[in-house]
Design an enzyme around this catalytic site. Structure first.
Site, PDB file in Angstrom:
ATOM      1  CB  ALA A  65      -0.948  -0.106   1.238  1.00 10.98           C
ATOM      2  N   GLY A 108       0.697  -4.821   1.005  1.00  6.71           N
ATOM      3  CA  GLY A 108      -0.697  -4.964   0.111  1.00  6.71           C
ATOM      4  C   GLY A 108      -0.364  -5.673  -1.139  1.00  6.71           C
ATOM      5  CD  GLU A 111      -2.269  -7.606   3.037  1.00  4.84           C
ATOM      6  OE1 GLU A 111      -2.029  -6.236   2.622  1.00  4.84           O
ATOM      7  OE2 GLU A 111      -2.783  -7.849   4.249  1.00  4.84           O
ATOM      8  CD  GLU A 131       1.883  -5.305   5.810  1.00  2.00           C
ATOM      9  OE1 GLU A 131       2.652  -6.209   5.835  1.00  2.00           O
ATOM     10  OE2 GLU A 131       0.944  -5.551   4.729  1.00  2.00           O
TER      11      GLU A 131
HETATM   12  N1  CAA Z   1       4.538   2.993  -0.794  1.00  2.22           N
HETATM   13  C1  CAA Z   1       5.113   4.294  -1.138  1.00  2.22           C
HETATM   14  N2  CAA Z   1       6.186   4.456  -1.825  1.00  2.22           N
HETATM   15  C2  CAA Z   1       6.848   3.336  -1.968  1.00  2.22           C
HETATM   16  C3  CAA Z   1       6.525   2.342  -1.248  1.00  2.22           C
HETATM   17  C4  CAA Z   1       5.323   1.916  -0.515  1.00  2.22           C
HETATM   18  N3  CAA Z   1       4.791   0.820  -0.258  1.00  2.22           N
HETATM   19  N4  CAA Z   1       7.741   1.277  -1.755  1.00  2.22           N
HETATM   20  C5  CAA Z   1       8.492   2.030  -2.275  1.00  2.22           C
HETATM   21  N5  CAA Z   1       8.249   3.225  -2.417  1.00  2.22           N
HETATM   22  C6  CAA Z   1       8.833   4.316  -3.138  1.00  2.22           C
HETATM   23  C7  CAA Z   1       9.909   4.919  -2.497  1.00  2.22           C
HETATM   24  O1  CAA Z   1       9.729   5.663  -1.405  1.00  2.22           O
HETATM   25  C8  CAA Z   1      11.005   5.517  -3.376  1.00  2.22           C
HETATM   26  O2  CAA Z   1      10.311   6.584  -4.012  1.00  2.22           O
HETATM   27  P1  CAA Z   1      11.344   8.055  -4.016  1.00  2.22           P
HETATM   28  O3  CAA Z   1      12.225   7.624  -5.165  1.00  2.22           O
HETATM   29  O4  CAA Z   1      10.599   9.037  -4.377  1.00  2.22           O
HETATM   30  O5  CAA Z   1      12.013   8.060  -2.910  1.00  2.22           O
HETATM   31  C9  CAA Z   1      10.584   4.598  -4.746  1.00  2.22           C
HETATM   32  O6  CAA Z   1       9.600   3.554  -4.407  1.00  2.22           O
HETATM   33  C10 CAA Z   1      11.921   3.325  -4.546  1.00  2.22           C
HETATM   34  O7  CAA Z   1      11.900   2.931  -3.566  1.00  2.22           O
HETATM   35  P2  CAA Z   1      13.248   2.550  -2.851  1.00  2.22           P
HETATM   36  O8  CAA Z   1      14.402   3.798  -3.028  1.00  2.22           O
HETATM   37  O9  CAA Z   1      13.198   2.340  -1.214  1.00  2.22           O
HETATM   38  O10 CAA Z   1      14.103   1.302  -3.381  1.00  2.22           O
HETATM   39  P3  CAA Z   1      14.852   0.211  -2.792  1.00  2.22           P
HETATM   40  O11 CAA Z   1      15.318  -0.742  -3.849  1.00  2.22           O
HETATM   41  O12 CAA Z   1      16.044   0.771  -1.699  1.00  2.22           O
HETATM   42  O13 CAA Z   1      13.738  -0.675  -1.664  1.00  2.22           O
HETATM   43  C11 CAA Z   1      12.123  -1.833  -0.920  1.00  2.22           C
HETATM   44  C12 CAA Z   1      12.917  -1.409  -2.218  1.00  2.22           C
HETATM   45  C13 CAA Z   1      12.876  -2.632  -0.026  1.00  2.22           C
HETATM   46  C14 CAA Z   1      10.917  -2.453  -1.582  1.00  2.22           C
HETATM   47  C15 CAA Z   1      11.641  -0.391  -0.123  1.00  2.22           C
HETATM   48  O14 CAA Z   1      10.979   0.522  -0.963  1.00  2.22           O
HETATM   49  C16 CAA Z   1      10.557  -0.799   0.801  1.00  2.22           C
HETATM   50  O15 CAA Z   1      10.925  -1.223   1.851  1.00  2.22           O
HETATM   51  N6  CAA Z   1       9.395  -0.459   0.562  1.00  2.22           N
HETATM   52  C17 CAA Z   1       8.278  -0.659   1.523  1.00  2.22           C
HETATM   53  C18 CAA Z   1       7.536  -1.848   1.533  1.00  2.22           C
HETATM   54  C19 CAA Z   1       6.579  -1.848   2.706  1.00  2.22           C
HETATM   55  O16 CAA Z   1       6.743  -1.552   3.885  1.00  2.22           O
HETATM   56  N7  CAA Z   1       5.487  -2.418   2.087  1.00  2.22           N
HETATM   57  C20 CAA Z   1       4.123  -2.454   3.135  1.00  2.22           C
HETATM   58  C21 CAA Z   1       3.412  -1.261   2.882  1.00  2.22           C
HETATM   59  S1  CAA Z   1       2.092  -1.247   4.165  1.00  2.22           S
HETATM   60  C22 CAA Z   1       0.779  -2.051   3.619  1.00  2.22           C
HETATM   61  O17 CAA Z   1       0.874  -2.639   2.481  1.00  2.22           O
HETATM   62  C23 CAA Z   1      -0.475  -2.191   4.234  1.00  2.22           C
HETATM   63  C24 CAA Z   1      -1.285  -3.149   3.809  1.00  2.22           C
HETATM   64  O18 CAA Z   1      -1.509  -4.300   4.463  1.00  2.22           O
HETATM   65  C25 CAA Z   1      -2.682  -2.749   3.132  1.00  2.22           C
END
Ligand code: CAA
Length: 257
Positions: A65, A108, A111, A131
């Protein structure tokens, strides 16, 4: 209909939706989820389409998400937006949906893949529910569908400790149907979807419904439900054609009725 966050294509009888926010690793914001649900519902209504594939790109199916969209929200705002209710729209889709997953398939995103009927993964796919690292927990099926798919032990590690699964682990634990090289995962998913789309449509629809019922009901009720659907299919022309074709040693021609 024009979309901004997804791309929509058809491949013969297969409807393909590509999540298309590559700069954000296809993070699922409300616009993308609204467009995805709308596109999938349109394919579900379209008689020329028999099955659906959802994919992202090679680097990410979806990294979850959209954290930026919800970071500052209050509980009441989250409740009022109720973005996750769009997942229920996917659940009501009657045609089979296959997720073609490469790269990050997190939160998400995982999911969403779990909400599909089958998953074809590339060797680079990584599945996780991170998460917990954000001070929250899965909210769209990560504690429910994941646990049913991989069992309690692995689900607990993924949900409580943010463990990622490699594609091979996901295959071993029953989360995905097959793992193929990165160059081939989308083609493989479309091929599988085309095979299913070429089958008797009413039987496919009811068979999907019956498998889903297995997760919702007791064995006795599930077996009765299955039996009724099986008998019902004898009211279709496709049942007559399918059995006649077998006896006449030829390929059946499905009519979808
Ligand atoms: N939401 C918003 N933006 C996201 C994102 C997310 N879930 N995941 C990645 N991005 C964005 C980053 O912010 C970044 O944007 P900017 O260039 O503008 O800063 C871009 O995508 C590239 O990401 P990274 O620079 O972080 O890339 P990376 O290769 O260094 O890392 C990653 C990759 C490990 C996947 C890392 O991006 C990450 O940990 N992402 C979040 C994963 C996460 O926590 N997901 C769960 C979300 S909560 C949820 O999903 C709730 C639910 O159950 C419904």
């Amino acid at each position: 209909m024009t979309y901004e966050s997804i791309l929509v294509e058809t491949h013969d009888r297969v409807g393909l939706v590509r999540l298309n926010r590559p700069q954000q690793l296809n993070a699922l914001n409300s616009q993308l989820m609204e467009e995805l649900a709308t596109a999938i519902e349109a394919f579900d209504r379209e008689p020329a389409i028999g099955s659906i594939v959802i994919t992202g790109d090679e680097r990410a199916f979806a990294a979850g998400a959209d954290i930026k969209e919800m970071a500052a929200a209050s509980a009441v705002e989250m409740l009022q937006r109720d973005n996750i209710s769009r997942w229920d729209r996917l659940r009501r889709v009657r045609k089979p949906i296959i997720a073609a997953v490469s790269g990050y398939c997190l939160g998400g995103g995982c999911e969403l893949a779990l909400a599909c009927d089958m998953i074809v993964a590339s060797e680079s796919a990584r599945f996780g529910q991170p998460e917990i690292n954000l001070g929250v927990m899965p909210g769209a099926g990560g504690t429910q569908r994941l646990t049913r798919a991989v069992g309690k032990a692995v689900a607990m590690e993924m949900v409580l400790n943010g463990r990622f699964l490699t594609a091979d682990e996901a295959l071993r634990y029953g989360l995905v149907n097959r793992v193929v090289p990165v160059e081939a995962y989308l083609e493989e998913a479309i091929k599988l979807a085309q095979e299913i789309a070429a089958r008797a449509p009413v039987a496919v629809r009811l068979a999907k419904e019956a498998v889903h019922k297995a997760f919702e009901t007791s064995l006795t009720d599930g077996l009765e439900f299955e039996r009724r659907l099986f008998y019902f299919l004898f009211a279709t022309e496709d049942q007559k054609e399918g059995m006649r074709a077998f006896i006449e040693k030829r390929k059946p021609e499905w009519k979808g009725r």
